[in-house]
Motif scaffolding. Structure first.
Motif, mmCIF file in Angstrom:
data_model
loop_
_atom_site.group_PDB
_atom_site.id
_atom_site.type_symbol
_atom_site.label_atom_id
_atom_site.label_comp_id
_atom_site.label_asym_id
_atom_site.label_seq_id
_atom_site.Cartn_x
_atom_site.Cartn_y
_atom_site.Cartn_z
ATOM 1 N N HIS A 129 -7.673 47.319 39.965
ATOM 2 C CA HIS A 129 -8.739 48.180 39.438
ATOM 3 C C HIS A 129 -8.139 49.421 38.776
ATOM 4 N N ASN A 130 -7.102 49.956 39.407
ATOM 5 C CA ASN A 130 -6.400 51.096 38.822
ATOM 6 C C ASN A 130 -5.800 50.736 37.468
ATOM 7 N N ALA A 131 -5.220 49.540 37.389
ATOM 8 C CA ALA A 131 -4.597 49.100 36.139
ATOM 9 C C ALA A 131 -5.648 48.943 35.038
ATOM 10 N N VAL A 132 -6.797 48.396 35.377
ATOM 11 C CA VAL A 132 -7.862 48.240 34.377
ATOM 12 C C VAL A 132 -8.380 49.611 33.944
ATOM 13 N N ALA A 133 -8.532 50.530 34.888
ATOM 14 C CA ALA A 133 -8.978 51.885 34.540
ATOM 15 C C ALA A 133 -7.985 52.554 33.589
ATOM 16 N N ARG A 134 -6.685 52.331 33.832
ATOM 17 C CA ARG A 134 -5.676 52.889 32.910
ATOM 18 C C ARG A 134 -5.784 52.256 31.528
ATOM 19 N N ARG A 135 -6.125 50.969 31.469
ATOM 20 C CA ARG A 135 -6.321 50.302 30.161
ATOM 21 C C ARG A 135 -7.499 50.920 29.412
ATOM 22 N N VAL A 136 -8.556 51.261 30.141
ATOM 23 C CA VAL A 136 -9.712 51.916 29.523
ATOM 24 C C VAL A 136 -9.273 53.268 28.945
ATOM 25 N N LEU A 137 -8.433 53.990 29.693
ATOM 26 C CA LEU A 137 -7.940 55.276 29.198
ATOM 27 C C LEU A 137 -7.098 55.109 27.933
ATOM 28 N N LEU A 138 -6.247 54.090 27.923
ATOM 29 C CA LEU A 138 -5.449 53.823 26.727
ATOM 30 C C LEU A 138 -6.348 53.479 25.539
ATOM 31 N N TYR A 139 -7.367 52.693 25.794
ATOM 32 C CA TYR A 139 -8.330 52.341 24.741
ATOM 33 C C TYR A 139 -9.005 53.603 24.201
ATOM 34 N N LEU A 140 -9.478 54.474 25.101
ATOM 35 C CA LEU A 140 -10.133 55.716 24.669
ATOM 36 C C LEU A 140 -9.183 56.592 23.857
ATOM 37 N N LYS A 141 -7.939 56.647 24.289
ATOM 38 C CA LYS A 141 -6.948 57.446 23.561
ATOM 39 C C LYS A 141 -6.778 56.925 22.135
ATOM 40 N N GLY A 142 -6.890 55.618 21.968
ATOM 41 C CA GLY A 142 -6.723 55.017 20.644
ATOM 42 C C GLY A 142 -7.916 55.184 19.721
ATOM 43 N N ILE A 143 -9.090 55.510 20.274
ATOM 44 C CA ILE A 143 -10.301 55.612 19.428
ATOM 45 C C ILE A 143 -10.882 57.023 19.404
ATOM 46 N N LEU A 144 -10.100 58.030 19.779
ATOM 47 C CA LEU A 144 -10.614 59.403 19.849
ATOM 48 C C LEU A 144 -11.222 59.890 18.534
ATOM 49 N N ASP A 145 -10.657 59.491 17.438
ATOM 50 C CA ASP A 145 -11.126 59.998 16.150
ATOM 51 C C ASP A 145 -12.202 59.126 15.520
ATOM 52 N N TYR A 146 -12.656 58.090 16.213
ATOM 53 C CA TYR A 146 -13.707 57.237 15.671
ATOM 54 C C TYR A 146 -15.053 57.934 15.813
ATOM 55 N N GLY A 147 -15.936 57.706 14.880
ATOM 56 C CA GLY A 147 -17.278 58.278 14.940
ATOM 57 C C GLY A 147 -18.271 57.326 14.316
ATOM 58 N N LEU A 148 -19.491 57.765 14.225
ATOM 59 C CA LEU A 148 -20.543 56.970 13.607
ATOM 60 C C LEU A 148 -20.837 57.517 12.220
ATOM 61 N N LEU A 149 -20.965 56.643 11.275
ATOM 62 C CA LEU A 149 -21.309 57.033 9.918
ATOM 63 C C LEU A 149 -22.721 56.544 9.626
ATOM 64 N N PHE A 150 -23.603 57.481 9.340
ATOM 65 C CA PHE A 150 -24.972 57.136 8.985
ATOM 66 C C PHE A 150 -25.086 57.134 7.470
ATOM 67 N N GLN A 151 -25.480 56.005 6.931
ATOM 68 C CA GLN A 151 -25.610 55.881 5.483
ATOM 69 C C GLN A 151 -27.077 55.695 5.112
ATOM 70 N N PRO A 152 -27.473 56.227 3.967
ATOM 71 C CA PRO A 152 -28.867 56.027 3.529
ATOM 72 C C PRO A 152 -29.085 54.576 3.097
ATOM 73 N N HIS A 153 -30.198 54.027 3.506
ATOM 74 C CA HIS A 153 -30.536 52.656 3.139
ATOM 75 C C HIS A 153 -31.882 52.583 2.416
ATOM 76 N N GLY A 154 -32.453 53.725 2.083
ATOM 77 C CA GLY A 154 -33.677 53.742 1.293
ATOM 78 C C GLY A 154 -34.953 53.443 2.055
ATOM 79 N N HIS A 155 -34.907 53.442 3.397
ATOM 80 C CA HIS A 155 -36.124 53.223 4.183
ATOM 81 C C HIS A 155 -36.011 54.000 5.484
ATOM 82 N N THR A 156 -37.105 54.120 6.204
ATOM 83 C CA THR A 156 -37.121 54.843 7.476
ATOM 84 C C THR A 156 -37.483 53.920 8.636
ATOM 85 N N ASN A 157 -37.169 52.651 8.511
ATOM 86 C CA ASN A 157 -37.524 51.667 9.537
ATOM 87 C C ASN A 157 -36.747 51.886 10.828
#
Length: 189
Positions: A129-157
């Motif tokens: 479990h400790n090893a898997v938790a460390r893998r999650v930390l490594l994953y988070l470290k690799g995606i720190l700069d990722y974000g969400l990009l909202f693009q206009p699609h011409g509707h409000t659905n």
């Protein structure tokens, strides 16, 4: 104010009125409001201005989780990335780490499933479990700069898709379901 909290996401609130919908996403000190009902949004803004000192921004162009929250669990595990270290499982440290990961999973749903599984062993963690938790930390470290990009699609659905699995989990043997919501063609949760 008659907003209802989503059953699956603690930071997402809905309000239906006059055959229209208003959606409120609350995260720490930030809020995102969207709507079919502009009158409802204006009324909510007026009530918020009366109670709090807030700054109203215009159209949302970029939304990102605060990276300090994501780096907190990484700082908690000082031996991150050293495969030759195999420290004994410290139950208190494991519990603090999983607690922070649970909080973080509200804004990073991509880790929700594994954090849920890891939290089942919070009272008796093993090295696996400790090893898997460390893998999650490594994953988070690799995606720190990722974000969400909202693009206009011409509707409000607003579109919501739901999937269910009846007793598909061999670990828990219970019903599981998930949903995803799209606002203006952009995935929000």
């Amino acid at each position: 104010m008659d907003y209802r909290q989503s059953n699956d996401g603690h930071i997402l609130f809905f309000k239906h009125s006059r055959n229209k919908i208003s959606i409120l996403l609350v995260y720490v000190g930030d809020m995102i409001l969207t709507r079919d009902d502009m009158l409802e949004i204006e009324m909510l803004n007026d009530k918020l201005f009366a109670c709090f000192k807030i700054k109203r921004l215009e159209n949302l162009k970029y939304f990102s989780c605060d990276n300090t929250l994501a780096t907190t669990p990484i700082k908690l595990d000082g031996k991150l990335g050293r495969s030759e270290d195999n420290p004994p499982v410290d139950r208190g440290r494991y519990q603090r780490l999983i607690g922070k990961l649970i909080y973080l999973s509200h804004t990073r749903p991509n880790i929700t499933y594994v954090v849920k599984l890891l939290s089942q062993f919070i009272h008796d963690p093993r090295e696996v479990h400790n090893a898997v938790a460390r893998r999650v930390l490594l994953y988070l470290k690799g995606i720190l700069d990722y974000g969400l990009l909202f693009q206009p699609h011409g509707h409000t659905n607003v579109k919501i898709f739901i999937d269910a699995d009846y007793v598909g989990s061999i670990v828990e043997r219970r019903f599981t379901s998930r949903y995803c919501s799209f606002l203006r063609g952009n995935l929000i949760i």
